[in-house]
Scaffold this motif. Structure first.
Motif, PDB file in Angstrom:
ATOM      1  N   THR A 134     -12.761  -1.106 -12.195  1.00 51.66           N
ATOM      2  CA  THR A 134     -12.944  -0.373 -10.936  1.00 51.66           C
ATOM      3  C   THR A 134     -12.865  -1.287  -9.728  1.00 51.66           C
ATOM      4  OG1 THR A 134     -15.347  -0.667 -11.138  1.00 51.66           O
ATOM      5  CG2 THR A 134     -14.394   1.359 -12.046  1.00 51.66           C
ATOM      6  N   THR A 135     -12.851  -2.625  -9.963  1.00 53.99           N
ATOM      7  CA  THR A 135     -12.761  -3.561  -8.852  1.00 53.99           C
ATOM      8  C   THR A 135     -11.325  -4.042  -8.709  1.00 53.99           C
ATOM      9  OG1 THR A 135     -13.173  -5.532 -10.175  1.00 53.99           O
ATOM     10  CG2 THR A 135     -15.098  -4.329  -9.377  1.00 53.99           C
ATOM     11  N   ILE A 136     -11.043  -4.676  -7.570  1.00 48.96           N
ATOM     12  CA  ILE A 136      -9.684  -5.145  -7.321  1.00 48.96           C
ATOM     13  C   ILE A 136      -9.395  -6.451  -8.047  1.00 48.96           C
ATOM     14  CG2 ILE A 136      -9.627  -4.053  -5.058  1.00 48.96           C
ATOM     15  CD1 ILE A 136     -10.026  -6.852  -3.824  1.00 48.96           C
ATOM     16  N   LEU A 137     -10.426  -7.074  -8.648  1.00 46.08           N
ATOM     17  CA  LEU A 137     -10.218  -8.390  -9.235  1.00 46.08           C
ATOM     18  C   LEU A 137      -9.573  -8.336 -10.613  1.00 46.08           C
ATOM     19  CD1 LEU A 137     -13.486 -10.161  -8.073  1.00 46.08           C
ATOM     20  CD2 LEU A 137     -11.212 -10.306  -7.098  1.00 46.08           C
ATOM     21  N   GLY A 138      -9.546  -7.172 -11.232  1.00 44.55           N
ATOM     22  CA  GLY A 138      -8.776  -6.975 -12.453  1.00 44.55           C
ATOM     23  C   GLY A 138      -9.043  -7.991 -13.540  1.00 44.55           C
ATOM     24  N   MET A 139      -8.122  -8.965 -13.727  1.00 46.10           N
ATOM     25  CA  MET A 139      -8.155  -9.902 -14.833  1.00 46.10           C
ATOM     26  C   MET A 139      -9.226 -10.981 -14.686  1.00 46.10           C
ATOM     27  SD  MET A 139      -5.957  -9.031 -17.088  1.00 46.10           S
ATOM     28  CE  MET A 139      -5.953 -10.535 -18.052  1.00 46.10           C
ATOM     29  N   THR A 140      -9.922 -11.034 -13.554  1.00 50.39           N
ATOM     30  CA  THR A 140     -10.911 -12.085 -13.363  1.00 50.39           C
ATOM     31  C   THR A 140     -12.044 -11.989 -14.370  1.00 50.39           C
ATOM     32  OG1 THR A 140     -10.406 -12.062 -10.994  1.00 50.39           O
ATOM     33  CG2 THR A 140     -12.407 -13.209 -11.681  1.00 50.39           C
ATOM     34  N   ALA A 141     -12.550 -10.789 -14.634  1.00 49.05           N
ATOM     35  CA  ALA A 141     -13.664 -10.625 -15.561  1.00 49.05           C
ATOM     36  C   ALA A 141     -13.271 -11.015 -16.989  1.00 49.05           C
ATOM     37  CB  ALA A 141     -14.188  -9.190 -15.497  1.00 49.05           C
ATOM     38  N   PRO A 142     -12.146 -10.524 -17.536  1.00 49.73           N
ATOM     39  CA  PRO A 142     -11.740 -10.998 -18.866  1.00 49.73           C
ATOM     40  C   PRO A 142     -11.525 -12.502 -18.915  1.00 49.73           C
ATOM     41  CG  PRO A 142     -10.518  -9.024 -18.276  1.00 49.73           C
ATOM     42  CD  PRO A 142     -11.272  -9.441 -17.056  1.00 49.73           C
ATOM     43  N   MET A 184     -19.271  -9.104 -12.787  1.00 52.42           N
ATOM     44  CA  MET A 184     -18.102  -8.844 -11.939  1.00 52.42           C
ATOM     45  C   MET A 184     -17.782  -7.356 -11.841  1.00 52.42           C
ATOM     46  SD  MET A 184     -16.720 -11.533 -10.540  1.00 52.42           S
ATOM     47  CE  MET A 184     -15.054 -10.957 -10.239  1.00 52.42           C
ATOM     48  N   MET A 185     -18.318  -6.565 -12.774  1.00 49.40           N
ATOM     49  CA  MET A 185     -18.064  -5.128 -12.731  1.00 49.40           C
ATOM     50  C   MET A 185     -18.817  -4.458 -11.585  1.00 49.40           C
ATOM     51  SD  MET A 185     -18.037  -4.339 -16.835  1.00 49.40           S
ATOM     52  CE  MET A 185     -17.347  -2.703 -16.613  1.00 49.40           C
ATOM     53  N   ASN A 186     -19.800  -5.183 -11.032  1.00 51.80           N
ATOM     54  CA  ASN A 186     -20.512  -4.705  -9.837  1.00 51.80           C
ATOM     55  C   ASN A 186     -19.824  -5.317  -8.621  1.00 51.80           C
ATOM     56  OD1 ASN A 186     -22.270  -4.209  -7.688  1.00 51.80           O
ATOM     57  ND2 ASN A 186     -24.083  -4.322  -9.011  1.00 51.80           N
ATOM     58  N   GLN A 187     -19.123  -4.513  -7.860  1.00 50.97           N
ATOM     59  CA  GLN A 187     -18.289  -5.020  -6.784  1.00 50.97           C
ATOM     60  C   GLN A 187     -19.095  -5.767  -5.725  1.00 50.97           C
ATOM     61  OE1 GLN A 187     -15.609  -2.041  -5.445  1.00 50.97           O
ATOM     62  NE2 GLN A 187     -14.305  -3.445  -4.304  1.00 50.97           N
ATOM     63  N   ARG A 188     -20.360  -5.426  -5.548  1.00 54.92           N
ATOM     64  CA  ARG A 188     -21.172  -6.080  -4.531  1.00 54.92           C
ATOM     65  C   ARG A 188     -21.528  -7.517  -4.918  1.00 54.92           C
ATOM     66  NH1 ARG A 188     -25.906  -1.765  -4.023  1.00 54.92           N
ATOM     67  NH2 ARG A 188     -25.584  -1.886  -6.271  1.00 54.92           N
ATOM     68  N   VAL A 199     -20.908 -14.112  -7.764  1.00 57.13           N
ATOM     69  CA  VAL A 199     -20.619 -14.479  -9.150  1.00 57.13           C
ATOM     70  C   VAL A 199     -19.513 -15.528  -9.211  1.00 57.13           C
ATOM     71  CG1 VAL A 199     -19.707 -13.631 -11.351  1.00 57.13           C
ATOM     72  CG2 VAL A 199     -21.421 -12.300 -10.106  1.00 57.13           C
ATOM     73  N   ILE A 200     -18.474 -15.357  -8.423  1.00 60.02           N
ATOM     74  CA  ILE A 200     -17.365 -16.315  -8.447  1.00 60.02           C
ATOM     75  C   ILE A 200     -17.832 -17.697  -8.003  1.00 60.02           C
ATOM     76  CG2 ILE A 200     -15.174 -16.908  -7.343  1.00 60.02           C
ATOM     77  CD1 ILE A 200     -14.472 -13.953  -7.346  1.00 60.02           C
ATOM     78  N   VAL A 201     -18.679 -17.750  -6.964  1.00 63.68           N
ATOM     79  CA  VAL A 201     -19.197 -19.041  -6.495  1.00 63.68           C
ATOM     80  C   VAL A 201     -20.021 -19.715  -7.585  1.00 63.68           C
ATOM     81  CG1 VAL A 201     -20.767 -20.134  -4.859  1.00 63.68           C
ATOM     82  CG2 VAL A 201     -19.139 -18.421  -4.057  1.00 63.68           C
ATOM     83  N   ILE A 202     -20.929 -18.969  -8.216  1.00 64.40           N
ATOM     84  CA  ILE A 202     -21.772 -19.523  -9.282  1.00 64.40           C
ATOM     85  C   ILE A 202     -20.920 -19.986 -10.452  1.00 64.40           C
ATOM     86  CG2 ILE A 202     -23.534 -18.960 -10.994  1.00 64.40           C
ATOM     87  CD1 ILE A 202     -24.618 -19.335  -8.184  1.00 64.40           C
TER      88      ILE A 202
END
Length: 471
Positions: free
Chosen positions: A238-246, A311-315, A320-323
């Motif tokens: 549901t977020t625009i980051l797509g492949m980032t979470a996998p 990452m599934m939580n858009q807020r 998360v990316i920084v951490i």
């Protein structure tokens, strides 16, 4: 939910039962992995664990279908979605099994992996974009194949100590299962659940001290399936980051592969060259036992799993990316990859720029020498090059000619290099010890002067000298 528990439980029990049978059978046939300089085990161990995992995976589905339950009918009606990857999975499993039994060369394995990835693409596995950027056709097809190859080989490369690849696969598959449930993606959950169960049962025999290894039939298949599941996960994101979470869910094997490629590139080594520079090797070199190294990497996988689900939580995306990036950077620093630290210092201190300038100067000297038409022209160019590269004295003897030049100020301490040209001809250069400029290009300069002056030696022959005097 009950069908997922059924699939995971049956595959785990099947794996627990089948793994020792496969292990004992291949021991009897003496098809085992023998200890070596890159191996951490002391006894021969079968490396065909992928067979028991694949059988456990299929048995779980067969049991669900045979149960006649509503879930079984649901699986059968959704076979176009769940089973579409079977030909691709069968292809990658076959490649891995052939490598376990016959030891394929790297290019044969790569071609087999490309064929399997192509089958997955034809089954509908497509990377449509990354980080909110859509990838148009046909580039998205190439991106999908590249992603699947990366995941496949990442899990394969990290399979270096007992239980590591299977444990990493278990964390990634469990993470994908939770994500599928949160998305309401039942088809993906049904596809992942038996893999998680099979890996859990297999770890009973694969964790240190292992009595059976995954082998390529297991590691390639696990990496390939996780890559496919990651794409299916991103398609429902549901977020625009797509492949980032996998990507975060597979952070450890992907990071290890990226470091291996970068390390071999910096060292100018073949990409397929095996070495002891992987993450687990670094941990072992620090004195950790294989068991403890695997547990530490399990903890890192757990962190990646938490980040990927967050990452599934858009807020929370930015936080998360920084951490995640900070934790990755700290981890790489503690692994002690000296080549990356040295490359970074070279960039900061300008060593790369100096090396580039030296190579450009070297190329300029070669081109000018090759175009020189008279002995004096050659000597003038050699004299200038010697001065530019920090030499205070140059002496050239070639074809009966003798040239010599010294700078007005003699250094207190210097060293001399004598470079043969041809037929007793030579060039001798002297350089102070405290000169830094173009220092890394001294050997290439000597080699270039020897070869280029040898090519121009016809200018220094008696006949050429006579012709020049007549003019």
């Amino acid at each position: 939910m009950y069908s997922l528990l059924f699939l995971a439980s049956v595959s785990a029990l099947a794996s627990l039962f089948l793994t020792p049978l496969v292990r004992n059978l291949f021991r009897r046939w003496n098809l085992v992995d023998h200890p070596g300089h890159r191996r951490v085990h002391a006894e021969p161990v079968p490396r065909v664990g992928g067979i028991s995992i694949a059988l456990a995976y299929l048995i779980a589905y067969a049991a669900l279908l045979a149960s006649g339950s509503t879930a079984g009918h649901g699986v059968w009606s959704a076979r176009a979605d769940i089973w579409r990857l079977l030909p691709a999975a069968a292809a990658i499993f076959t490649v891995g099994l052939l490598d376990d039994l016959l030891s394929l060369n790297p290019w044969q394995k790569l071609l087999g992996q490309i064929a399997a990835a192509t089958l997955a693409v034809s089954a509908g596995v497509h990377v449509h974009g990354f980080n909110g950027i859509d990838i148009p056709e046909p580039w998205n097809l190439l991106a999908t194949i590249g992603w699947l190859l990366l995941c496949t080989n990442a899990v394969n490369l990290i399979d270096g100590i007992d239980g590591l690849a299977a444990g990493v696969g278990l964390f990634a598959s469990a993470t994908t299962l939770v994500a599928a449930l949160l998305q309401g993606n039942i088809e993906l959950a049904l596809a992942v659940a038996p893999l998680a169960g099979a890996l859990l049962g297999f770890l009973r025999y694969n964790f240190n001290p292992a009595t059976i290894f995954l082998g390529d039939s297991g590691s390639l298949t696990i990496g390939f399936l996780l890559g496919c599941f990651g794409v299916l996960w991103s398609q429902k994101a549901t977020t625009i980051l797509g492949m980032t979470a996998p990507l975060m869910a597979l952070a450890i094997p992907l990071l290890d592969t990226g470091l291996a490629i970068a390390r071999r590139f910096v060292r100018r080594q073949p990409i397929f060259l095996a070495d002891r520079g992987h993450i687990h090797h670094r941990l072992l070199d620090r004195g950790l036992t294989p068991r403890r190294a695997a547990l530490i990497l399990y903890a890192c996988c757990a962190l990646g799993a938490v980040c990927s689900l967050a990452m599934m939580n858009q807020r929370l995306n930015g936080f998360v990316i920084v951490i995640f990036c900070a934790a990755t950077w700290i981890g790489i620093q503690h692994l002690g990859y000296i080549e990356f630290g040295l490359a970074g210092r070279m960039m900061i201190e300008g060593a790369f720029r100096r090396q580039l300038n030296a190579q450009l100067a070297l190329l300029s000297v070669r081109m000018n020498l090759e175009s020189a038409a008279a002995p004096q022209d050659c000597w003038t160019l050699v004299q200038t090059a010697a001065r530019d590269f920090g030499f205070h004295h140059v002496h050239l003897e070639i074809g009966g000619y003798t040239f010599d030049h010294r700078e007005p100020v003699e250094p207190l301490r210097s060293w001399t290099i004598r470079v043969p040209i041809t037929d007793g001809d030579f060039i001798e250069l002297a350089r102070p010890f405290d000169v830094i400029g173009h220092a890394t290009a001294i050997a290439p300069l000597a080699d270039m002067l020897s070869s280029t002056l040898a090519q121009k030696s016809h200018l220094f022959t008696p006949s050429a000298r006579s012709a020049s005097s007549a003019v």
